[in-house]
Design a protein around this motif. Structure first.
Motif, PDB file in Angstrom:
ATOM      1  N   ASN A  57      45.504 -65.337   0.019  1.00 46.40           N
ATOM      2  CA  ASN A  57      45.892 -64.911  -1.333  1.00 46.40           C
ATOM      3  C   ASN A  57      44.666 -64.706  -2.202  1.00 46.40           C
ATOM      4  O   ASN A  57      43.577 -65.188  -1.889  1.00 46.40           O
ATOM      5  CB  ASN A  57      46.831 -65.943  -1.975  1.00 46.40           C
ATOM      6  CG  ASN A  57      46.214 -67.320  -2.039  1.00 46.40           C
ATOM      7  OD1 ASN A  57      46.262 -68.070  -1.063  1.00 46.40           O
ATOM      8  ND2 ASN A  57      45.637 -67.674  -3.177  1.00 46.40           N
ATOM      9  N   ASP A  76      53.885 -68.516  -9.198  1.00 46.76           N
ATOM     10  CA  ASP A  76      53.752 -67.168  -9.751  1.00 46.76           C
ATOM     11  C   ASP A  76      52.319 -66.649  -9.700  1.00 46.76           C
ATOM     12  O   ASP A  76      52.100 -65.434  -9.672  1.00 46.76           O
ATOM     13  CB  ASP A  76      54.253 -67.122 -11.199  1.00 46.76           C
ATOM     14  CG  ASP A  76      55.761 -67.270 -11.296  1.00 46.76           C
ATOM     15  OD1 ASP A  76      56.452 -67.038 -10.284  1.00 46.76           O
ATOM     16  OD2 ASP A  76      56.241 -67.635 -12.381  1.00 46.76           O
ATOM     17  N   ILE A 125      49.241 -64.790  -5.280  1.00 43.54           N
ATOM     18  CA  ILE A 125      49.395 -63.353  -5.012  1.00 43.54           C
ATOM     19  C   ILE A 125      48.698 -63.046  -3.688  1.00 43.54           C
ATOM     20  O   ILE A 125      47.483 -63.217  -3.560  1.00 43.54           O
ATOM     21  CB  ILE A 125      48.776 -62.511  -6.151  1.00 43.54           C
ATOM     22  CG1 ILE A 125      49.454 -62.854  -7.477  1.00 43.54           C
ATOM     23  CG2 ILE A 125      48.861 -61.028  -5.832  1.00 43.54           C
ATOM     24  CD1 ILE A 125      48.739 -62.320  -8.690  1.00 43.54           C
TER      25      ILE A 125
END
Length: 184
Positions: free
Chosen positions: A13, A24, A27
Motif C-alpha cells: 500500500n 480508509d 490505499i
C-alpha cells in the motif's frame, strides 16, 4: 514450501510520513493486490512483516491496526490472493526491541512459527532496514522502487549499503513476475 515475506507500507500500500492510521487511509499500490493474487495462485505463501510504530506513538490502537489488516486481507482475497500471516512490531524506534526491523527478531519469529529455515526466502521491502533484516537471517533481499524504495535506491544503492545480492524491481508486480517465472 514457497514463501515470500513482504513489508506492508510502501510495498503493498501507499506509504505516508503521517502513518496509515485508519482503514480508509490504507490505499493499495496499483498492481500489488493482483501480484499477491498471482503469487498465491502459483502456490506461494504470503507473509507480512511490518514495523508499526504508530501503535507505540499512540496514533492508532491495536484494534484499528487489526481493522486495517482486515481490509488488506479482504482486498487481497478480492484479487484472488491470500495473506497467510501478518507479523508486526508495535514498538517505537527508541524502545530497543529485537523485533523492529532492521533487527531480525520478527523474521526469526516467522521462521519459528512456520517451522522453516529462512535461507534464500525472498523478502520484499522499500527501505534499507527491511533489506538489512533480510540479510541478517539469510533471506534474499528484494528492493521495490515504490514507497520509499526510490529514495533507498538513490542513497543506499549508490553508496554500496544495500546487502549483497539485493534484487531491485519497479514494484511488487515485477517481483511476483520474476519469482513465478523462476519458480513455477
Amino acid at each position: 514450501m514457497k514463501l515470500i515475506i513482504l513489508d506492508r507500507d510502501g510495498v503493498i500500500n501507499e506509504d505516508s510520513d503521517a502513518y496509515i492510521k485508519s482503514p480508509d487511509e490504507w490505499i493499495p499500490i496499483p498492481g500489488s493486490l493482483e501480484a499477491i493474487g498471482r503469487l498465491s495462485q502459483a502456490g506461494w505463501r504470503v507473509v507480512i512483516a511490518s514495523n508499526q510504530s504508530g501503535v507505540a506513538r499512540g496514533l492508532f490502537s491495536m484494534e484499528t491496526l487489526g481493522a486495517i489488516h482486515t481490509r488488506m486481507r479482504q482486498a487481497a482475497a478480492d484479487a484472488g490472493g491470500r495473506i497467510d500471516a501478518i507479523f508486526f512490531c508495535p514498538h517505537g524506534p527508541e524502545d530497543g526491541c529485537a523485533c523492529r526491523k532492521p533487527q531480525p527478531g520478527m523474521l526469526h519469529d516467522i521462521g519459528r512459527r512456520l517451522d522453516i529455515h529462512l535461507d534464500g526466502i525472498p523478502l520484499v521491502g522499500d527501505s534499507l532496514r527491511d533489506l538489512q533484516a533480510a540479510a541478517a537471517v539469510g533471506c534474499a533481499p528484494w528492493l521495490v522502487l515504490t514507497g520509499k524504495g526510490r529514495k533507498t535506491w538513490e542513497t543506499a544503492g549508490t553508496s554500496g549499503e544495500l546487502p549483497v545480492g539485493t534484487e531491485v524491481r519497479d514494484d511488487l508486480a515485477a517481483v511476483a513476475d520474476a519469482l513465478i517465472k523462476a519458480n513455477p
